[in-house]
Design an enzyme around this catalytic site. Structure first.
Site, PDB file in Angstrom:
ATOM      1  N   MET A  28       0.850  -1.195   0.000  1.00 49.85           N
ATOM      2  CA  MET A  28       0.000   0.000   0.000  1.00 49.85           C
ATOM      3  C   MET A  28       0.888   1.247   0.000  1.00 49.85           C
ATOM      4  SD  MET A  28      -3.480  -0.890   1.972  1.00 49.85           S
ATOM      5  CE  MET A  28      -2.962  -0.435   3.618  1.00 49.85           C
ATOM      6  N   HIS A  35       9.036  -3.708   3.747  1.00 47.32           N
ATOM      7  CA  HIS A  35       8.752  -3.874   2.322  1.00 47.32           C
ATOM      8  C   HIS A  35      10.034  -4.146   1.531  1.00 47.32           C
ATOM      9  CE1 HIS A  35       5.392  -1.014   3.553  1.00 47.32           C
ATOM     10  NE2 HIS A  35       4.717  -2.008   3.030  1.00 47.32           N
ATOM     11  N   LYS A 147       4.834  -9.835   9.308  1.00 47.40           N
ATOM     12  CA  LYS A 147       4.201  -8.840  10.207  1.00 47.40           C
ATOM     13  C   LYS A 147       2.680  -9.009  10.171  1.00 47.40           C
ATOM     14  CE  LYS A 147       3.073  -4.615  11.626  1.00 47.40           C
ATOM     15  NZ  LYS A 147       2.594  -4.151  10.343  1.00 47.40           N
ATOM     16  N   ASP A 148       2.129  -9.125   8.961  1.00 48.00           N
ATOM     17  CA  ASP A 148       0.693  -9.355   8.821  1.00 48.00           C
ATOM     18  C   ASP A 148       0.452 -10.866   8.773  1.00 48.00           C
ATOM     19  OD1 ASP A 148      -0.294  -6.532   8.468  1.00 48.00           O
ATOM     20  OD2 ASP A 148       1.199  -6.626   6.878  1.00 48.00           O
ATOM     21  N   GLN A 151      -2.967 -12.220   7.553  1.00 53.51           N
ATOM     22  CA  GLN A 151      -3.060 -11.967   6.118  1.00 53.51           C
ATOM     23  C   GLN A 151      -2.283 -13.026   5.335  1.00 53.51           C
ATOM     24  OE1 GLN A 151      -2.710  -7.840   4.493  1.00 53.51           O
ATOM     25  NE2 GLN A 151      -0.704  -8.504   3.825  1.00 53.51           N
ATOM     26  N   ARG A 185       2.146   2.559   9.617  1.00 52.52           N
ATOM     27  CA  ARG A 185       1.316   3.311  10.569  1.00 52.52           C
ATOM     28  C   ARG A 185       2.127   3.861  11.744  1.00 52.52           C
ATOM     29  NH1 ARG A 185      -2.860  -0.631   8.816  1.00 52.52           N
ATOM     30  NH2 ARG A 185      -4.583   0.596   7.946  1.00 52.52           N
TER      31      ARG A 185
END
Lengths: 281, 281
Positions: A28, A35, A147-148, A151, A185
């Site tokens: 995102m 990333h 991390k996710d 997901q 975030r």
């Protein structure tokens, strides 16, 4: 590095390179070292690296931060260029969600637990956009961050269930020096919150230590984590859970490894972190 | 003609022919002239023709005919061979739905109307299996029958919404001499029911005539259809609806064309049929 906005065009472009291996990193934007670790792995493994930058409206709930989510596109593109990315795909919402859009992919049973409890519809949105991107890009390898954790579990399930011909690689969490998991975030945190945010990773470290020292009863471990976190004034626990790494069912006693996951609001910012215990025996 | 049972194998085989055009006809077997018209069109349009034969459990409800659905595999294979099919893919349920299967594709809003009302979950099952088959086979063209009008609308929507790189061709309904639409379920009818079953197509013909003669009020048209059908002793109407051809919303007054669709139980057998009005003006 090629910048492509149009879904049709990225699909056409990559169709010309069907004899090459393609590694895909969906993001995102607001790229951080987490990333970049995915991009670097993709760079090592493949002929071509495709990064998508798309703040996906379908995965944000009504009260969530879709509008204020950071979008530092120039900085992101500079980072991609530096890492040797071949294609950046950065579509606009209306090109991916037409007016008549009605189709959603849902991994039932895995999407309603953990983060899904306080973010209804979130994983439906995530899985749908990933299915769309995979159909446009057709990579051989897909890179996701640990991390996710939920997901990653859900997307792996979707890829298997829908027979999508892609290999999913999940890369380790990248952390700040004090242990805070990298997240786009984190920029929302003020300096006091930033200090207190380290408590997520500290709680996970504590859990890991307890398990190393023989603790197996998850209720007891979660209580110790909770006690640590509530000492921070800005922290409000959303959940702390210890679950099976594949089906995300709660684990009472650690026997075969598990996923320890938590979500904590630090001020107004909801942060997540997790730890995989490979083998509890 | 190659017969392939394994999902992995069909995928591998067809990956070797990526320079060829592939036409795909998904079926539940019990092939009739309707199916064969799709196969013939696929044969004309493509280098390779793939037919799948799979009675998909996910699209049958609890009280439905999954178990008794006809499965004349030998006859089906002979027909495929005669039509010059290159690959028949006939998997078994457990190879397509693993124990942990949890992922479903849903076209929301289009799946709950018409047939979806009396068959909840049916289109979720249809769309999911078609998504899976498209991911395994990667055809350039997908062939569907207009007989299943709602299914065709929903699959076209799914293909567009999920950016699946395939062209969908919907071929006309093939009928018996007396007008009954070809269906694998027609074998369930006894001789009296078989005669009365023609009333579905007669009701559609009547609607077409009325519209040709200037009728535009759909309530009136549907009443006339209903009156015709209820004269048959074995007939029980499930629904008669006149809807928009794209979004399936009910149409009150015919202006820009429409889809007239109906489902009628003839004895214990539920039959469907439909008529597209291209332009009502």
């Amino acid at each position: 590095m090629r910048l492509i906005k149009s879904p049709r065009k990225i699909s056409e472009e990559l169709n010309k390179c069907r004899d090459k291996s393609i590694g895909f990193v969906p993001t995102m934007g607001a790229l951080h070292k987490g990333h970049l670790s995915l991009v670097r792995q993709a760079r090592k493994d493949n002929d071509f690296v495709v990064v998508s930058i798309f703040v996906n409206p379908a995965q944000f709930g009504p009260g969530e931060d879709f509008k204020k989510y950071p979008r530092p596109l120039k900085k992101d593109l500079a980072l991609c260029r530096k890492e040797g990315v071949d294609y950046v795909f950065y579509p606009v919402p209306k090109d991916l969600y037409s007016r008549g859009h009605r189709t959603y992919v849902n991994v039932e049973g895995l999407s309603e637990v953990l983060c899904g409890k306080s973010r209804p519809g979130h994983f439906r949105g995530v899985v749908t956009i990933v299915a769309k991107l995979l159909n446009l890009i057709h990579p051989g390898k897909l890179y996701l961050g640990q991390k996710d954790a939920q997901q990653a579990v859900i997307i792996k399930r979707m890829v298997e269930d829908l027979n999508i011909p892609v290999t999913v690689r999940v890369m380790p969490i990248i952390r700040e020096k004090d242990g805070l998991a990298m997240s786009s975030r984190n920029v929302y945190l003020n300096s006091r919150e930033r200090k207190e945010a380290v408590v997520l990773s500290q709680a996970l470290k504590l859990a890991g230590l307890l398990i190393n020292n023989g603790a197996r009863d998850t209720k007891r471990i979660m209580r110790r984590m909770r006690e640590l976190i509530v000492r921070k004034k800005s922290a409000r626990i959303d959940y702390i859970e210890i679950v099976d790494v594949v089906n995300l069912n709660p684990v009472k006693r650690i026997v075969n490894g598990c996923l320890i996951a938590l979500a904590v609001r630090i001020g107004k910012t909801r942060l997540i972190d997790n730890l995989i215990i490979r083998d509890g025996s």
